[in-house]
Design a protein around this motif. Structure first.
Motif, PDB file in Angstrom:
ATOM      1  N   UNK A  71       1.142  16.163  -4.773  1.00  0.00           N
ATOM      2  CA  UNK A  71       0.301  16.488  -5.868  1.00  0.00           C
ATOM      3  C   UNK A  71      -1.030  17.158  -5.726  1.00  0.00           C
ATOM      4  N   UNK A  72      -1.650  17.650  -6.515  1.00  0.00           N
ATOM      5  CA  UNK A  72      -3.025  18.468  -6.298  1.00  0.00           C
ATOM      6  C   UNK A  72      -3.854  17.567  -5.278  1.00  0.00           C
ATOM      7  N   UNK A  73      -3.944  16.079  -5.784  1.00  0.00           N
ATOM      8  CA  UNK A  73      -5.123  15.251  -5.187  1.00  0.00           C
ATOM      9  C   UNK A  73      -4.820  15.135  -3.696  1.00  0.00           C
ATOM     10  N   UNK A  74      -3.257  15.114  -3.298  1.00  0.00           N
ATOM     11  CA  UNK A  74      -2.885  15.001  -2.136  1.00  0.00           C
ATOM     12  C   UNK A  74      -3.214  16.281  -1.104  1.00  0.00           C
ATOM     13  N   UNK A 119      -3.636   6.268   4.792  1.00  0.00           N
ATOM     14  CA  UNK A 119      -4.377   6.579   3.576  1.00  0.00           C
ATOM     15  C   UNK A 119      -3.304   6.694   2.572  1.00  0.00           C
ATOM     16  N   UNK A 120      -3.643   5.828   1.634  1.00  0.00           N
ATOM     17  CA  UNK A 120      -2.984   5.854   0.320  1.00  0.00           C
ATOM     18  C   UNK A 120      -3.717   6.421  -0.834  1.00  0.00           C
ATOM     19  N   UNK A 121      -3.021   7.121  -1.634  1.00  0.00           N
ATOM     20  CA  UNK A 121      -3.677   7.743  -2.897  1.00  0.00           C
ATOM     21  C   UNK A 121      -2.743   7.393  -4.111  1.00  0.00           C
ATOM     22  N   UNK A 122      -3.579   6.847  -4.826  1.00  0.00           N
ATOM     23  CA  UNK A 122      -2.873   6.156  -6.010  1.00  0.00           C
ATOM     24  C   UNK A 122      -3.314   7.180  -7.550  1.00  0.00           C
ATOM     25  N   UNK A 123      -2.407   7.870  -7.727  1.00  0.00           N
ATOM     26  CA  UNK A 123      -3.131   9.311  -8.622  1.00  0.00           C
ATOM     27  C   UNK A 123      -2.919   8.826 -10.144  1.00  0.00           C
ATOM     28  N   UNK A 124      -2.324   7.874 -10.632  1.00  0.00           N
ATOM     29  CA  UNK A 124      -2.055   7.483 -12.191  1.00  0.00           C
ATOM     30  C   UNK A 124      -2.309   6.164 -12.443  1.00  0.00           C
ATOM     31  N   UNK A 125      -3.429   5.496 -12.026  1.00  0.00           N
ATOM     32  CA  UNK A 125      -3.749   4.394 -12.222  1.00  0.00           C
ATOM     33  C   UNK A 125      -4.060   3.588 -13.693  1.00  0.00           C
ATOM     34  N   UNK A 126      -4.165   4.748 -14.652  1.00  0.00           N
ATOM     35  CA  UNK A 126      -4.149   4.797 -16.090  1.00  0.00           C
ATOM     36  C   UNK A 126      -2.611   4.183 -16.729  1.00  0.00           C
ATOM     37  N   UNK A 127      -1.755   4.343 -15.844  1.00  0.00           N
ATOM     38  CA  UNK A 127      -0.371   4.061 -16.306  1.00  0.00           C
ATOM     39  C   UNK A 127       0.085   2.622 -15.697  1.00  0.00           C
ATOM     40  N   UNK A 128       0.344   1.559 -16.755  1.00  0.00           N
ATOM     41  CA  UNK A 128       0.384   0.372 -16.265  1.00  0.00           C
ATOM     42  C   UNK A 128       1.615   0.070 -15.257  1.00  0.00           C
ATOM     43  N   UNK A 150      -9.920  -1.504   7.160  1.00  0.00           N
ATOM     44  CA  UNK A 150      -9.644  -1.660   8.403  1.00  0.00           C
ATOM     45  C   UNK A 150      -8.636  -0.614   8.896  1.00  0.00           C
ATOM     46  N   UNK A 151      -7.314  -0.793   8.514  1.00  0.00           N
ATOM     47  CA  UNK A 151      -6.213   0.164   8.872  1.00  0.00           C
ATOM     48  C   UNK A 151      -5.681   0.633   7.596  1.00  0.00           C
ATOM     49  N   UNK A 152      -6.350   0.644   6.554  1.00  0.00           N
ATOM     50  CA  UNK A 152      -5.990   1.207   5.318  1.00  0.00           C
ATOM     51  C   UNK A 152      -7.182   1.825   4.554  1.00  0.00           C
ATOM     52  N   UNK A 153      -7.046   3.081   4.080  1.00  0.00           N
ATOM     53  CA  UNK A 153      -7.950   3.589   3.199  1.00  0.00           C
ATOM     54  C   UNK A 153      -7.220   3.845   1.903  1.00  0.00           C
ATOM     55  N   UNK A 154      -7.993   3.517   0.777  1.00  0.00           N
ATOM     56  CA  UNK A 154      -7.193   3.704  -0.562  1.00  0.00           C
ATOM     57  C   UNK A 154      -8.103   4.657  -1.389  1.00  0.00           C
ATOM     58  N   UNK A 155      -7.511   5.539  -2.273  1.00  0.00           N
ATOM     59  CA  UNK A 155      -8.320   6.349  -3.281  1.00  0.00           C
ATOM     60  C   UNK A 155      -7.329   6.240  -4.407  1.00  0.00           C
ATOM     61  N   UNK A 156      -7.909   6.580  -5.526  1.00  0.00           N
ATOM     62  CA  UNK A 156      -7.287   6.164  -6.834  1.00  0.00           C
ATOM     63  C   UNK A 156      -7.866   7.202  -7.834  1.00  0.00           C
ATOM     64  N   UNK A 157      -7.214   7.446  -9.050  1.00  0.00           N
ATOM     65  CA  UNK A 157      -7.704   8.125 -10.002  1.00  0.00           C
ATOM     66  C   UNK A 157      -6.935   7.923 -11.229  1.00  0.00           C
ATOM     67  N   UNK A 158      -7.682   8.134 -12.387  1.00  0.00           N
ATOM     68  CA  UNK A 158      -6.868   8.243 -13.705  1.00  0.00           C
ATOM     69  C   UNK A 158      -7.322   9.614 -14.384  1.00  0.00           C
ATOM     70  N   UNK A 159      -6.609   9.912 -15.392  1.00  0.00           N
ATOM     71  CA  UNK A 159      -6.701  11.013 -16.030  1.00  0.00           C
ATOM     72  C   UNK A 159      -8.415  11.414 -16.499  1.00  0.00           C
ATOM     73  N   UNK A 160      -9.067  10.278 -16.737  1.00  0.00           N
ATOM     74  CA  UNK A 160     -10.602  10.509 -16.873  1.00  0.00           C
ATOM     75  C   UNK A 160     -11.562  10.332 -15.876  1.00  0.00           C
TER      76      UNK A 160
END
Length: 177
Positions: A71-74, A119-128, A150-160
Motif C-alpha cells: 500500500x501507499x501507506x506502507x 509495526x502494524x498499519x491498519x489501512x481500512x479501519x472504516x471497513x467493518x 512496548x513491542x508493538x507500534x500501531x498506525x491506522x487510517x480510514x478514507x477520511x
C-alpha cells in the motif's frame, strides 16, 4: 577520592568509540566485549527470510530500498524508516499462538536498546470486516505478550483520515531513536 579523581580526569570515551577509531587491521586482532552497533545491525539485516507472496492483482509499489509493498501507506512508513536510519524487515514471518504464522507489516530495530519492535498499519479501519480482523490480530498479539507501546507500534487510517506523516515521524522518534 582516588577513584573520583581518576574518573574526572580519564577521557569519557566509550569502548565502542575507541574500537571504531582503530585502524581496520588493529580491529581484526581485537575481540570486542560487545559487538558494535554496525556489526549488530549488519547481522540482523543479513538474516534471510521469505515474506508473504503478492497476488497478481496487487499494485506494484516500491520503496526507496527497492522493496515491494502492498500500500501507499506502507510505502510512506518504509521510506520514513529508511530516512531516519532505522533498520527494518518488511513482512518478516512470526508465529503467534492462536493465529499461526503471520506477517507483521514491519519488524523494526531499536538499535540503542537492541530490541525488535513490530509495526502494524491498519489501512481500512472504516471497513467493518477489516476492522474486526484488525482487532482480532491486536488481541492475539496481546495474548502472546506483544503489547502496543512496548513491542508493538500501531498506525491506522480510514478514507477520511489518511495516514499522518507527522504522527509516523513522532512514533519513529519516540520508539526507535
Amino acid at each position: 577520592r582516588a577513584i573520583n579523581k581518576y574518573l574526572t580526569s580519564y577521557p569519557k570515551e566509550c569502548a565502542e568509540e575507541i574500537y571504531e577509531s582503530l585502524h581496520v587491521e588493529r580491529q581484526k586482532i581485537i575481540v570486542p566485549i560487545k559487538e558494535t552497533d554496525e556489526e549488530y545491525v549488519r547481522k540482523w539485516q543479513e538474516e534471510r527470510y521469505q515474506g508473504k507472496e503478492f497476488y497478481e492483482d496487487t499494485p506494484e509499489l516500491y520503496t526507496q530500498k527497492g522493496e515491494r509493498v502492498r500500500s501507499k501507506s506502507e510505502l510512506i512508513i518504509a521510506d520514513m524508516l529508511k530516512k531516519a536510519g532505522v533498520p527494518y524487515k518488511y513482512e518478516y514471518p512470526l508465529r503467534l499462538n492462536g493465529m499461526g504464522k503471520i506477517y507483521p507489516d514491519f519488524t523494526v530495530l531499536n538499535i540503542n536498546k537492541r530490541r525488535e519492535i513490530l509495526w502494524e498499519h491498519f489501512g481500512m479501519m472504516d471497513d467493518p470486516t477489516y476492522a474486526e480482523v484488525a482487532i482480532k490480530k491486536i488481541l492475539t498479539y496481546e495474548q502472546n505478550g506483544i503489547f502496543p507501546g512496548e513491542k508493538l507500534i500501531l498506525t491506522y487510517e480510514t478514507r477520511m483520515n489518511p495516514i499522518n506523516q507527522k504522527v509516523v515521524k513522532s512514533l519513529i522518534e519516540h520508539y526507535l531513536m
